[in-house]
Design an enzyme around this catalytic site. Structure first.
Site, PDB file in Angstrom:
ATOM      1  N   ARG A  83      38.082  29.845  39.339  1.00 54.87           N
ATOM      2  CA  ARG A  83      37.108  29.744  40.426  1.00 54.87           C
ATOM      3  C   ARG A  83      36.839  28.299  40.865  1.00 54.87           C
ATOM      4  NH1 ARG A  83      33.430  33.640  40.975  1.00 54.87           N
ATOM      5  NH2 ARG A  83      33.847  34.250  38.832  1.00 54.87           N
ATOM      6  N   TYR A  86      29.826  42.571  41.939  1.00 50.29           N
ATOM      7  CA  TYR A  86      28.907  41.783  41.107  1.00 50.29           C
ATOM      8  C   TYR A  86      27.661  41.318  41.855  1.00 50.29           C
ATOM      9  CZ  TYR A  86      33.723  40.128  39.862  1.00 50.29           C
ATOM     10  OH  TYR A  86      35.054  39.977  39.628  1.00 50.29           O
ATOM     11  N   CYS A 115      33.792  52.782  55.579  1.00 53.90           N
ATOM     12  CA  CYS A 115      32.990  54.005  55.559  1.00 53.90           C
ATOM     13  C   CYS A 115      32.245  54.141  54.244  1.00 53.90           C
ATOM     14  CB  CYS A 115      33.895  55.202  55.778  1.00 53.90           C
ATOM     15  SG  CYS A 115      34.850  55.057  57.287  1.00 53.90           S
ATOM     16  N   GLU A 116      31.421  53.154  53.924  1.00 50.12           N
ATOM     17  CA  GLU A 116      30.624  53.149  52.695  1.00 50.12           C
ATOM     18  C   GLU A 116      29.334  52.420  53.029  1.00 50.12           C
ATOM     19  OE1 GLU A 116      31.688  54.097  49.482  1.00 50.12           O
ATOM     20  OE2 GLU A 116      33.682  54.646  50.206  1.00 50.12           O
TER      21      GLU A 116
HETATM   22  C1  LIG Z   1      39.493  34.702  34.448  1.00 48.32           C
HETATM   23  C2  LIG Z   1      39.869  33.833  33.317  1.00 48.32           C
HETATM   24  C3  LIG Z   1      39.772  32.455  33.458  1.00 48.32           C
HETATM   25  C4  LIG Z   1      39.212  31.769  34.673  1.00 48.32           C
HETATM   26  O1  LIG Z   1      37.861  32.016  34.859  1.00 48.32           O
HETATM   27  P1  LIG Z   1      37.066  31.255  36.020  1.00 48.32           P
HETATM   28  O2  LIG Z   1      35.692  31.741  35.896  1.00 48.32           O
HETATM   29  O3  LIG Z   1      37.704  31.629  37.307  1.00 48.32           O
HETATM   30  O4  LIG Z   1      37.186  29.794  35.757  1.00 48.32           O
HETATM   31  C5  LIG Z   1      40.211  31.685  32.401  1.00 48.32           C
HETATM   32  N1  LIG Z   1      40.700  32.245  31.270  1.00 48.32           N
HETATM   33  C6  LIG Z   1      40.791  33.577  31.116  1.00 48.32           C
HETATM   34  C7  LIG Z   1      41.349  34.135  29.868  1.00 48.32           C
HETATM   35  C8  LIG Z   1      40.382  34.412  32.129  1.00 48.32           C
HETATM   36  O5  LIG Z   1      40.458  35.734  31.966  1.00 48.32           O
END
Ligand SMILES: *Cc1c(COP(=O)(O)O)cnc(C)c1O
Length: 413
Positions: free
Chosen positions: A273, A317, A343-344
């Site tokens: 992210r 979420y 349609c929700e």
């Molecule tokens: C999803 C995930 C990440 C990344 O998470 P972010 O919140 O996007 O930084 C890193 N390691 C593992 C094992 C994940 O499943």
């Protein structure tokens, strides 16, 4: 003089007389040229974020969690910037390989890996994050030399939405602290296994370092290893709540790892992210505006030409977003509810955001949609998935084309 847009927009964006540009490209022009919905990404922001993480990690490894934005162009940028890549399936592994990652820079995760996925990863020379005893049995049966890490569930509860919490006792991911010693013993004794060390990932959208420090304390009790992968999870700002900077967050992680695990370890982190979210925006066209009178007030529904097919996060979420109209950014607005075309009744992108006199034909933008948005796009209601455009220095480059109606039924036999 163009003003820099609010902290939610890419650094490489500006607002001039209320008109938004991304990477030097006028947002209304992008919508006209490529159609809507459209994912627009400021390429310079992806690179800047990658460099910020690498600088903060020093000698350590920065691994892009590719599930956040799994497309070739994004992976190529991070490959060029010297990052490694996390994959969670055979499909993501194939994407990483075709985007140019060599096996030594690929890490395979997953709590339900098939024997075929494990074999493909081992053959590619990727590191395997072993999640469960069945992974070990499958790798035993394969018998080929493999580089492995062990995923440990440290039993901490991070402060985030339950659906993106992963390090608590009872998580479906990894070995509990009680099971981990047996996994360590089996992999230390397996002739095919080269055990590098331990892996943890406690959750996503984390603002606070404390649970993460407790997790490192917990895994430190399992022994002394040459390598530790500390996971991802750094939060990004979707609204006014701002996380620590990358430099501060990662600096802190490295300092506590050095203190709790000992210096000289090979450290990795796995942001997804935080590398991509704020580099991307989504552009929509407003199709209808409906005022509904209720006993406790008026609701104005602003309906756009996308919704849960291009951004599932609000529905999965309760993820909060804000929006602007691209030619009147900063104009005072009235409260609106932004809904999609599906349609929700749950197809609500934003419960409340202020918009200035929205009307059909306006182009609406939702910032901070560069992570887990493209990745979760779907075809509900027969809506083709949107294209991705990279914007840089006033040039817009199509990197993923829009799906066609033919694509939608192209697999029907
Ligand atoms: C999803 C995930 C990440 C990344 O998470 P972010 O919140 O996007 O930084 C890193 N390691 C593992 C094992 C994940 O499943």
């Amino acid at each position: 003089m163009p003003a820099t847009a609010s902290h939610l927009y890419p650094h490489a964006s500006s607002v001039d007389d209320g008109r938004l540009s991304i990477g030097g490209c006028d947002a209304a022009d992008l919508a006209r040229e490529f159609g809507t919905p459209l994912y627009a990404v400021a390429e310079d922001d992806l690179r800047a974020r990658a460099r910020e993480f690498r600088a903060a990690m020093g000698e350590g490894e920065v691994i892009f969690a590719s599930k956040a934005f799994p497309c070739t162009a994004v992976l190529r940028v991070f490959e060029e910037e010297g990052l490694s890549v996390d994959v969670a399936s055979g499909g993501e592994l194939a994407l990483a390989t075709s985007a140019g990652f060599s096996g030594d820079r690929i890490i395979l995760h997953g709590n339900a890996k098939s024997a075929r996925e494990l074999e493909a990863a081992v053959d590619a020379g990727a590191r395997i994050v072993v999640d469960n005893f069945d992974d070990i049995d499958k790798l035993d049966a394969l018998g080929k030399p493999a580089n492995v890490l062990i995923r440990v569930t440290p039993g901490v509860v991070a402060d985030t939405h339950a659906a993106i919490l992963t390090g608590h006792a009872g998580s479906k991911f990894g070995f509990s602290l009680a099971q981990a010693p047996l996994a360590i013993e089996r992999l230390t004794n397996a002739p095919w296994a080269d055990l590098h060390g331990l892996h943890m990932h406690i959750g996503s959208q984390l603002f606070d370092l404390e649970p993460w420090r407790l997790a490192v304390e917990a895994i430190a009790t399992l022994g002394d290893f040459p390598a530790y992968d500390l996971g991802g999870g750094l939060a990004v700002a979707y609204t006014d709540r701002r996380p620590p900077s990358v430099t501060e967050f990662v600096g802190n992680m490295v300092a506590s790892a050095n203190e709790l695990l000992g210096t000289g370890k090979r450290l990795s982190i796995e942001p997804g992210r935080a590398l991509t979210a704020s580099a991307g925006v989504t552009l929509y066209t407003v199709e209808s505006v409906k005022d509904v009178d209720l006993p406790d007030g008026n609701v104005r529904f602003v309906a756009v030409d996308g919704g849960m097919s291009d951004n599932l996060r609000p529905m999965l979420y309760d993820a909060p977003y804000q929006a602007d109209l691209v030619d009147r950014v900063g104009a005072a607005g009235t409260p609106c509810t932004v809904v999609g075309k599906h349609c929700e009744s749950g197809d609500v992108l934003i419960r409340e955001t202020a918009l200035h006199e929205p009307k059909p034909g306006d182009v609406l933008v939702t910032p901070v949609t560069g992570a887990y948005v493209y990745a979760m796009a779907n075809n509900y209601n027969g809506v083709p998935r949107p294209p991705v455009v990279f914007c840089k220095d006033g040039e817009a480059r199509l990197v993923v084309r829009r799906e066609t109606f033919e694509d939608l039924h192209g697999r029907d036999v």
